[in-house]
Design an enzyme around this catalytic site. Structure first.
Site, PDB file in Angstrom:
ATOM      1  N   HIS A  29      23.118  49.810   2.184  1.00 53.14           N
ATOM      2  CA  HIS A  29      23.357  51.130   2.669  1.00 53.14           C
ATOM      3  C   HIS A  29      25.510  51.775   2.966  1.00 53.14           C
ATOM      4  O   HIS A  29      25.663  52.717   2.740  1.00 53.14           O
ATOM      5  CB  HIS A  29      22.972  51.500   4.685  1.00 53.14           C
ATOM      6  N   CYS A  30      25.853  50.391   2.281  1.00 44.13           N
ATOM      7  CA  CYS A  30      27.767  50.258   2.380  1.00 44.13           C
ATOM      8  C   CYS A  30      28.245  50.606   1.392  1.00 44.13           C
ATOM      9  O   CYS A  30      28.505  51.390   0.942  1.00 44.13           O
ATOM     10  CB  CYS A  30      28.168  49.468   3.656  1.00 44.13           C
ATOM     11  N   ILE A  31      28.124  49.649   0.225  1.00 47.78           N
ATOM     12  CA  ILE A  31      28.574  48.744  -0.487  1.00 47.78           C
ATOM     13  C   ILE A  31      28.659  50.385  -1.757  1.00 47.78           C
ATOM     14  O   ILE A  31      29.714  50.452  -2.318  1.00 47.78           O
ATOM     15  CB  ILE A  31      28.574  47.199  -1.524  1.00 47.78           C
TER      16      ILE A  31
END
Ligand SMILES: NC(=O)c1ccc[n+]([C@@H]2O[C@H](COP(=O)([O-])OP(=O)(O)OC[C@H]3O[C@@H](n4cnc5c(N)ncnc54)[C@H](O)[C@@H]3O)[C@@H](O)[C@H]2O)c1
Length: 433
Positions: free
Chosen positions: A269-271
């Site tokens: 969900h982030c990088i």
């Protein structure tokens, strides 16, 4: 009793909006030290299972949750009106990208609209969702002060980025320092005091924007360095050298170097997402974030490169990809988790299929693969299944896989994670990234 004292006594009522990978461990951490916690969640099934003490997050044991529910220290609800009773409200809702690669902050806005409706003097509100710089002050502060409440006096507002690493047993909520950026010094002080009850270190910074940017810098740093490792893998392939050996050798330098691993792409969900939030904000300000764009391009090219490796390997065995039976090992975006969001395995499988391959997968954490229109048959990693496959493609190096069996039985292995580094495999049967 004022909020500061109630926080220090662990009696302040806390609401955590969004009970996912971030919100549930956070809610549990507060409940474990004695705070009465309400998990506010729109997913009614999730509310029902949480209230039965059943956790959907590997990092939160169901037994722990059950104890907290039984003790009356944790409960889940879908009722936003429960926010009225809360003294501290923490927002942990998703911040995905739209198809156009622009931020989708509709979840944050929906949660904030709920908060605004029940906002009353004395409350502390904290945003934890990763978002573009300016969100807390340009959007939330604006919304919350429309009714005449004054920030830093009537209510308190801060941004504190979540930095957890799901599935990482070495760094749990308590071990990861919290950065806190309050709109005013009083906001920072209260939010820092609150987090200080559950983490070893809570560190105030001068503004919400600094806190927002710190999180984005961390994730951009990872995206760029993973992209560099990925491009190094491509360069090493051109020179006929193992990128893994090069990285291991470079990593012996005791200062000024930090090893990153190449792989089939980036997921989670982030990088893949957060740096594009920053790039979008900068574009609105007339600046193109070049490192972010290049890293995104390199990382997103990796699934295509992996498919080329499979084609090369099959060629070596006198086979072609069309009609080949490929066994994918690991579809979650990283080792030890069940999370499929943005997983590069989804792109790799779609590309393999597009070129006529038949694809099955094994993943101890993902019982069903049906994600954004992509489905695949799940099989157990067994000798017969491996023997039936023209190639075994390692995309996620879960520790639970029996790599010995893979090495023994597979006609061809394509290893994108260096999972077989401790095995001796004949050159014609192994392709490494
Ligand atoms: N997952 C991670 O490893 C991680 C790490 C650091 C930061 N973050 C950030 O934290 C935020 C949350 O991510 P996550 O992984 O926990 O997401 P998630 O999808 O696991 O959980 C979000 C939860 O919020 C619920 N929700 C959505 N809108 C809601 C609303 N209006 N009211 C109440 N509940 C609502 C969803 O149903 C879901 O249960 C994101 O901004 C993410 O970028 C995630």
């Amino acid at each position: 009793m004022e909020l500061r004292t109630r926080i220090a006594h662990h009696s302040a009522r806390i609401a955590v909006i969004g009970q996912g990978y971030v919100g549930l461990p956070l809610a549990v951490a507060f409940a474990q030290v004695g705070f009465p916690v309400t998990g506010v969640e729109v997913d009614l099934d999730r509310v029902e299972t949480l209230n039965r003490g059943v956790s959907h997050i590997r990092d939160v044991e169901s037994d722990t949750l059950k104890e907290l529910v039984t003790a009356g220290r944790y409960r889940a609800t879908s009722a936003m009106e429960d926010l009225a009773e809360s003294e501290a409200i923490i927002i942990c809702v998703p911040t995905p990208l739209r198809k156009s690669k622009e931020p989708d902050i509709s979840f944050v806005l929906a949660a904030a609209a709920g908060v605004k409706k029940y906002l009353r003097p004395g409350q502390l509100v904290i945003l934890e969702s990763t978002t573009y710089p300016g969100t807390t002050e340009e959007l939330l502060l604006q919304m919350f002060t429309e009714g005449g409440l004054r920030v830093g006096k009537d209510f308190f507002l801060a941004f504190s980025p979540e930095r957890i690493d799901p599935g990482n047993p070495h760094f749990r909520v308590r071990d990861i320092p919290k950065i806190v950026g309050g709109v005013t010094p009083a906001c920072s002080e209260l939010a820092t005091l609150l987090y200080g009850q559950i983490v070893n270190k809570a560190m105030p910074v001068s503004s919400p924007t600094v806190a927002e940017l710190a999180k984005l810098y961390e994730n951009t740093f990872r995206s760029v360095n993973i992209a560099l490792a990925n491009e190094f893998a491509l360069m090493c392939a051109h020179l006929g050298v193992s990128v893994w050996e090069v990285i291991d050798a470079a990593a012996t330098k005791p200062f000024g170097f930090m090893p990153f691993s190449p792989g089939p792409g980036i997921g989670g969900h982030c990088i893949p997402i957060d740096p594009l939030y920053l790039a979008w904000k900068l574009r609105m300000n007339g600046y193109e974030a070049r490192f972010i764009a290049l890293a995104d391009e390199v990382n997103r090219s990796m699934p295509g490169h992996v498919v080329n490796l499979v084609v090369d390997g099959l060629n070596r065995r006198g086979k072609c990809l069309k009609g080949a039976q490929i066994l994918v090992l690991g579809v979650a975006y990283k080792r030890g988790v069940a999370d499929l969001r943005e997983s590069p395995a989804l792109d790799v499988i779609a590309l393999l299929r597009h070129k006529g391959a038949q694809v099955r997968y094994a993943d101890p954490f993902v019982p069903v693969l049906a994600h954004e229109g992509l489905a695949a048959e799940r099989v157990e990693l067994e000798a017969e299944v491996v023997r039936q496959s023209d190639a075994v493609l390692i995309l996620t190096d879960h520790q639970e896989f029996d790599y010995q069996l893979v090495v023994q039985e597979a006609d061809l292995v394509v290893d994108t994670r260096n999972a077989l580094r401790h095995f001796t495999v004949p050159q014609e049967r192994l392709i490494r990234l």
